[in-house]
Design a protein around this motif. Sequence first.
Motif, PDB file in Angstrom:
ATOM      1  N   VAL A 104     -23.798  90.965 -12.643  1.00 28.64           N
ATOM      2  CA  VAL A 104     -24.102  89.743 -12.902  1.00 28.64           C
ATOM      3  C   VAL A 104     -24.003  89.524 -14.037  1.00 28.64           C
ATOM      4  O   VAL A 104     -23.504  88.434 -14.616  1.00 28.64           O
ATOM      5  N   ALA A 105     -24.470  90.244 -14.901  1.00 24.71           N
ATOM      6  CA  ALA A 105     -24.135  90.264 -16.353  1.00 24.71           C
ATOM      7  C   ALA A 105     -22.739  90.180 -16.692  1.00 24.71           C
ATOM      8  O   ALA A 105     -22.195  89.236 -17.421  1.00 24.71           O
ATOM      9  N   ALA A 106     -21.892  91.001 -16.181  1.00 24.83           N
ATOM     10  CA  ALA A 106     -20.517  90.691 -16.614  1.00 24.83           C
ATOM     11  C   ALA A 106     -19.968  89.456 -15.915  1.00 24.83           C
ATOM     12  O   ALA A 106     -18.818  89.042 -16.758  1.00 24.83           O
ATOM     13  N   MET A 107     -20.333  88.968 -14.872  1.00 26.82           N
ATOM     14  CA  MET A 107     -19.823  87.800 -14.449  1.00 26.82           C
ATOM     15  C   MET A 107     -20.228  86.664 -15.223  1.00 26.82           C
ATOM     16  O   MET A 107     -19.484  85.796 -15.531  1.00 26.82           O
ATOM     17  N   PHE A 108     -21.588  86.670 -15.864  1.00 27.43           N
ATOM     18  CA  PHE A 108     -22.089  85.818 -16.684  1.00 27.43           C
ATOM     19  C   PHE A 108     -21.202  85.607 -17.998  1.00 27.43           C
ATOM     20  O   PHE A 108     -20.727  84.579 -18.475  1.00 27.43           O
ATOM     21  N   GLU A 109     -20.763  86.719 -18.424  1.00 25.53           N
ATOM     22  CA  GLU A 109     -19.972  86.862 -19.858  1.00 25.53           C
ATOM     23  C   GLU A 109     -18.677  86.222 -19.629  1.00 25.53           C
ATOM     24  O   GLU A 109     -18.130  85.581 -20.277  1.00 25.53           O
ATOM     25  N   ARG A 110     -17.925  86.464 -18.340  1.00 27.55           N
ATOM     26  CA  ARG A 110     -16.552  86.050 -18.023  1.00 27.55           C
ATOM     27  C   ARG A 110     -16.820  84.586 -17.939  1.00 27.55           C
ATOM     28  O   ARG A 110     -15.914  83.669 -18.489  1.00 27.55           O
ATOM     29  N   VAL A 111     -17.703  83.843 -17.379  1.00 28.36           N
ATOM     30  CA  VAL A 111     -18.050  82.563 -16.935  1.00 28.36           C
ATOM     31  C   VAL A 111     -18.214  81.785 -18.366  1.00 28.36           C
ATOM     32  O   VAL A 111     -17.698  80.822 -18.866  1.00 28.36           O
ATOM     33  N   SER A 112     -19.074  82.603 -19.207  1.00 35.23           N
ATOM     34  CA  SER A 112     -19.312  81.775 -20.701  1.00 35.23           C
ATOM     35  C   SER A 112     -18.146  81.922 -21.417  1.00 35.23           C
ATOM     36  O   SER A 112     -17.982  80.802 -22.291  1.00 35.23           O
ATOM     37  N   THR A 113     -17.291  82.848 -21.367  1.00 36.06           N
ATOM     38  CA  THR A 113     -16.006  82.750 -22.029  1.00 36.06           C
ATOM     39  C   THR A 113     -14.992  81.572 -21.578  1.00 36.06           C
ATOM     40  O   THR A 113     -14.615  80.978 -22.389  1.00 36.06           O
TER      41      THR A 113
END
Length: 94
Positions: free
Chosen positions: A50-59
């Motif tokens: 979930v944290a990695a997906m959040f980072e990708r979406v934030s980018t």
Amino acid sequence: MSENDKGLEWLNGLVKAVAVEQARSMVQHFILRDLVIQIAQAQGNPDAYVAAMFERVSTLVDQCELAGKPEVEAEMRWYAEQFFTQAGNSANRP
């Protein structure tokens, strides 16, 4: 039909269109949230996923055409944070 009646009819049409789009958006939200939770639960470490997906979406938020419009960008960031926080919490429930 008077100008006021035409204006009211137009406004009612606009309100209906916004309501329909909001309903579609809510359904998409529920579908995406469920998919993220299911995928996260299938991983060895749901929090990391979930944290990695959040980072990708934030980018992606940073790069989209709405970036640079402070009010809209802030709303997008808030929504993403809320979405992934709730999905992460749900993914960790037994």
